[in-house]
Write a protein that holds these residues in place. Structure first.
Motif, PDB file in Angstrom:
ATOM      1  N   GLY A 213       0.800  -1.216   0.000  1.00 28.67           N
ATOM      2  CA  GLY A 213       0.000   0.000   0.000  1.00 28.67           C
ATOM      3  C   GLY A 213       0.830   1.262   0.000  1.00 28.67           C
ATOM      4  N   LEU A 214       1.985   1.235   0.674  1.00 31.86           N
ATOM      5  CA  LEU A 214       2.840   2.419   0.705  1.00 31.86           C
ATOM      6  C   LEU A 214       3.459   2.682  -0.664  1.00 31.86           C
ATOM      7  N   CYS A 215       3.788   1.623  -1.391  1.00 29.56           N
ATOM      8  CA  CYS A 215       4.276   1.798  -2.766  1.00 29.56           C
ATOM      9  C   CYS A 215       3.214   2.480  -3.626  1.00 29.56           C
ATOM     10  N   LYS A 216       1.960   2.086  -3.444  1.00 23.27           N
ATOM     11  CA  LYS A 216       0.883   2.689  -4.243  1.00 23.27           C
ATOM     12  C   LYS A 216       0.669   4.146  -3.867  1.00 23.27           C
ATOM     13  N   ARG A 217       0.778   4.450  -2.568  1.00 24.20           N
ATOM     14  CA  ARG A 217       0.646   5.848  -2.149  1.00 24.20           C
ATOM     15  C   ARG A 217       1.783   6.687  -2.731  1.00 24.20           C
ATOM     16  N   ASN A 218       2.996   6.133  -2.721  1.00 30.37           N
ATOM     17  CA  ASN A 218       4.132   6.852  -3.307  1.00 30.37           C
ATOM     18  C   ASN A 218       3.961   7.036  -4.806  1.00 30.37           C
ATOM     19  N   TYR A 219       3.412   6.021  -5.483  1.00 29.51           N
ATOM     20  CA  TYR A 219       3.207   6.150  -6.929  1.00 29.51           C
ATOM     21  C   TYR A 219       2.178   7.237  -7.248  1.00 29.51           C
ATOM     22  N   ALA A 220       1.155   7.357  -6.403  1.00 22.11           N
ATOM     23  CA  ALA A 220       0.151   8.395  -6.630  1.00 22.11           C
ATOM     24  C   ALA A 220       0.760   9.787  -6.539  1.00 22.11           C
ATOM     25  N   GLU A 221       1.803   9.957  -5.736  1.00 21.40           N
ATOM     26  CA  GLU A 221       2.422  11.268  -5.558  1.00 21.40           C
ATOM     27  C   GLU A 221       3.664  11.455  -6.435  1.00 21.40           C
ATOM     28  N   PHE A 222       4.441  10.389  -6.607  1.00 26.55           N
ATOM     29  CA  PHE A 222       5.744  10.525  -7.283  1.00 26.55           C
ATOM     30  C   PHE A 222       5.845   9.681  -8.554  1.00 26.55           C
ATOM     31  N   GLY A 223       4.718   9.220  -9.093  1.00 28.34           N
ATOM     32  CA  GLY A 223       4.765   8.317 -10.240  1.00 28.34           C
ATOM     33  C   GLY A 223       4.688   9.003 -11.583  1.00 28.34           C
ATOM     34  N   ASP A 224       4.985  10.312 -11.657  1.00 33.21           N
ATOM     35  CA  ASP A 224       4.916  10.996 -12.947  1.00 33.21           C
ATOM     36  C   ASP A 224       6.037  10.555 -13.879  1.00 33.21           C
ATOM     37  N   VAL A 225       7.234  10.327 -13.335  1.00 25.98           N
ATOM     38  CA  VAL A 225       8.368   9.838 -14.132  1.00 25.98           C
ATOM     39  C   VAL A 225       8.986   8.664 -13.382  1.00 25.98           C
ATOM     40  N   ILE A 226       9.103   7.521 -14.047  1.00 22.86           N
ATOM     41  CA  ILE A 226       9.684   6.342 -13.411  1.00 22.86           C
ATOM     42  C   ILE A 226      10.785   5.777 -14.298  1.00 22.86           C
TER      43      ILE A 226
END
Length: 754
Positions: A213-226
């Protein structure tokens, strides 16, 4: 003497044996009606080693080599016999005290096998240190230092290695099955946990993907460029490890998910990216990878709305191998690298690699990403390389999947602790305000420390690096032209600005669009028109302090079973250890009180020894299951998911890598030789120089002088202004010497002609 149980009697005889200088073991027993009537405890040296007979017909076709193991058996008759009438109370019926061998020195008692064993605490220590990539031998060395010597450990390094081997034997063929079952339980009980796996026709594991779940929360905030890249040597099955990496609000790496693949094929990457998309629900804006063709096709098929960007560093590194070295260092060539006419002007129209790179220039040249939101965050896969290095520090090529996941969880704990620490620093520290402006104060309140440092540098740049040229009025906008002294090229930029409640500011450098952070040019205009605070529209949430709540780690870090007695016992054990360290640290200089604490702990130890006699011993497999956190299926049937075999990927295990031209030249050049700074002769340095020590011969002096003159001549060719009177004399002498040598050579030729 009577005992209430056989175990109590055995502990008693073992204690006696240890004080006497030998070790005991359990002997035979006699049953009547299902009740033990008699039981023997004997010396460990009782009996003789059974004699082995070689049977060549029962051996395999290949040569058989028997281990030459020494025996401790001497036929000792020392023993104790217990008898019982009801199977409840046992009396000593016979006791033989004499031995036919010498006793062991008290200092060597810890080497006897009977007194060598690892406690549960020590086993847990070996396992936990293993998650940091420290092997059993290093764990043993840490314990002997911690306990004050080899004899205080209670085991040897071989026992530590055997413990690791027993763990591997316990896992065995159920390795993949245990991991799948554990991840399935996490998906069932943990908040927002995602997990996918794939198998082939033989039910062998081919792919894994997981994200909490923490990975998903981080992706929602920081997932613009991976960015993602495959790395090797993380497990014994040679599966490639693929972590997905983003950039958090502290400009640090953040892991958004991870996968394991049995092959690097197009279909494998398609499955992995599809699992990623199913877990997170949306595609990233930009995906950065290297030039792997399988990745490229998979991204085009699955992330059809994302912009795929190739690593610019890998391309520029190959440039030196694809074109001439002189051309690679040409500044005009570098500047016009992206120009279509460069192929004609420099005669590179037949260079296939450059032609291919030019054809895909929109995938790696920064100019093509100027209008892509947040595209400036990643231009290379250096973030993925850093992430791979981070995980490889706690992994190795001998790990089972169970061990790998424990190591991965430990590495994620480290990463999340560092993020939490950075959050704490940002929330509870106040940096200096160098410019003493309200804009800098506002940035200090909004951004994290690392991002504020960037904005502070931009604000300082408004004082010395920006020069306004002219202002044009185009209602309702103002166009301010300025020169940036540190910008590339001519440094001419333009800011389009609108005053009022709804402030609008756009700069031609497009820093805000590419990084989400304002540039010095916009800050300069804000100062010109007395803008006191940063407008909310120009504050990106991903860079703020409060983008991730402080208790986020605890929100998703829940156990499958909230009433886990083992977990509660471990928490109490950690509290006891911390209390013990606290007492030692505070009483180390108060010897009297330290003795009081020791005596009380000895009393408690004796009480525990008495309880241990009556308490049943846990089976070792139950201990292993609790230790590693994975349960082995209670069945003898084959595993549902089998471990992968026969994997051979392109980047793993090959020692025939194709070297670049630069590497070949370096290898041919060989090791650089030493040159003495005193005599300028190669082969030694000033520490062993014979000329300096006065031990050189006349011939050596002559060679040294000649080498020195040659070096001096090279220096004078580079810089003629270094010539002085002594150099002129040396040059004259050299000419005369060369003339004489020429005459000698001529006379030699004349003799040959005759």
């Amino acid at each position: 003497m009577e005992f209430s149980s056989i175990e109590q009697a055995y502990v008693f005889y073992q204690t006696y044996a240890k004080k006497a200088g030998f070790s005991a073991r359990k002997g035979g027993e006699h049953h009547v009606g299902g009740i033990i009537r008699s039981k023997y405890f004997v010396c460990s040296k009782e009996g003789h080693k059974p004699q082995a007979f070689d049977d060549n017909y029962s051996k395999l076709s290949k040569p058989y080599k028997r281990r030459n193991r020494p025996s401790i058996r001497t036929g000792c008759k020392a023993q104790i016999k217990l008898c019982s009438t009801d199977g409840v109370l046992f009396k000593v019926d016979k006791f033989v005290q004499s031995h036919n061998h010498s006793f062991v020195c008290p200092k060597d008692m810890h080497l006897l096998p009977a007194y060598r064993h690892l406690s549960e605490t020590q086993e847990e220590m070996i396992w936990e240190l293993g998650t940091l990539n420290l092997g059993p031998v290093k764990a043993f060395n840490i314990m002997r230092k911690r306990y004050g010597g080899f004899e205080n450990v209670g085991a040897t390094k071989d026992d530590c290695k055997n413990f690791r081997a027993r763990i591997h034997s316990y896992i065995g063929q159920y390795d993949a099955d245990m991991v799948i079952n554990r991840l399935t339980d996490k998906k069932k009980f943990m908040v927002d946990y995602s997990f996918f796996h794939s198998v082939d026709e033989n039910k062998r594991l081919t792919g894994l993907f997981w994200a909490d779940g923490l990975c998903k929360r981080n992706y929602a905030e920081f997932g613009d460029v991976i960015s993602f890249d495959a790395t090797f040597k993380t497990n014994k099955y040679k599966m490639v490890f693929v972590p997905f990496t983003g950039i958090d609000n502290h400009c640090r790496n953040v892991t958004l998910g991870a996968g394991l693949l049995a092959s690097e094929s197009i279909e494998s990457y398609k499955w992995l990216l599809q699992s990623f998309l199913n877990s997170f629900g949306k595609q990233p804006n930009v995906v950065v990878t290297d030039q792997d063709p399988a990745m490229k096709q998979a991204i085009e098929a699955v992330f059809d709305k994302s912009r795929h960007r190739l690593c610019m560093w890998h391309i520029m590194k190959k440039l030196a191998d694809k074109v001439e070295h002189q051309l690679c260092n040409n500044e005009d060539f570098k500047r016009r690298m992206c120009d279509i006419l460069i192929m004609i002007d420099f005669g590179l129209t037949e260079n296939k690699w450059l032609d291919d790179m030019f054809g895909m220039r929109s995938s790696w040249i920064p100019a093509f990403y100027r209008h892509e939101p947040m595209s400036g965050l990643m231009r290379t896969t250096s973030r993925s390389e850093s992430e791979n290095h981070f995980f490889c520090q706690v992994a190795n090529s001998q790990l089972t999947l169970v061990e790998f996941f424990n190591h991965f969880d430990g590495a994620m704990d480290i990463q999340r602790f560092n993020h939490r620490k950075n959050d704490h620093i940002s929330r509870n520290t106040v940096p200096d305000n160098f410019s003493e402006s309200t804009l800098e104060d506002d940035a200090m309140k909004i951004y994290t420390r690392s991002i504020f440092a960037d904005q502070q540098a931009e604000l300082q740049g408004t004082l010395s690096e920006c020069l306004p040229i002219e202002t044009k009025i185009e209602e309702p906008f103002l166009r301010i032209s300025m020169k940036d002294w540190k910008a590339h090229g001519d440094g001419l930029l333009e800011v389009c600005f609108k005053k009022g409640e709804d402030v609008i500011a756009l700069c031609t450098c497009r820093r805000f669009e590419q990084y989400g952070l304002l540039c010095k040019h916009i800050y300069f205009v804000f100062k010109m028109f007395k803008v006191k605070e940063i407008p909310n529209k120009y504050v990106m949430r991903r860079w703020t302090k409060d983008v991730a709540p402080n208790d986020l780690n605890n929100t998703f870090d829940i156990t499958v079973d909230g009433d886990d007695a083992h977990k509660k016992a471990k928490e109490v054990a950690y509290e006891i250890m911390q209390t013990g360290e606290y007492l030692i640290g505070n009483l180390i200089k108060d010897f009297d009180h330290l003795l009081i604490v020791r005596d009380r702990m000895r009393e408690m130890k004796e009480m525990v020894d008495e309880l241990r006699i009556t308490k049943p011993i846990d089976p070792k497999f139950d201990r292993y299951s609790r230790l590693i956190g994975y349960e082995k299926p209670n069945t003898d049937e084959p595993p549902t998911v089998r471990v992968p075999t026969g994997i051979r990927n392109k980047g793993r295990g090959s020692h025939k890598r194709i070297k670049s031209k630069k590497e070949k030249i370096i290898s041919l050049k060989g090791k650089r030789g030493r040159t003495c700074s005193h005599c300028n002769i190669k082969g030694h340095d000033i520490r062993t120089c014979k000329v300096l020590k006065g031990e050189a011969t006349a011939a050596a002096d002559k060679v040294a002088n000649k080498e020195g003159r040659k070096r001096r001549a090279i220096q004078l060719e580079k810089d003629p202004n270094l010539i002085d009177e002594e150099d002129e004399e040396v040059e004259t002498g050299d000419e005369e010497e060369f003339e004489e040598s020429d005459e000698v050579e001529d006379s030699d030729f004349e003799c040959e002609d005759e």
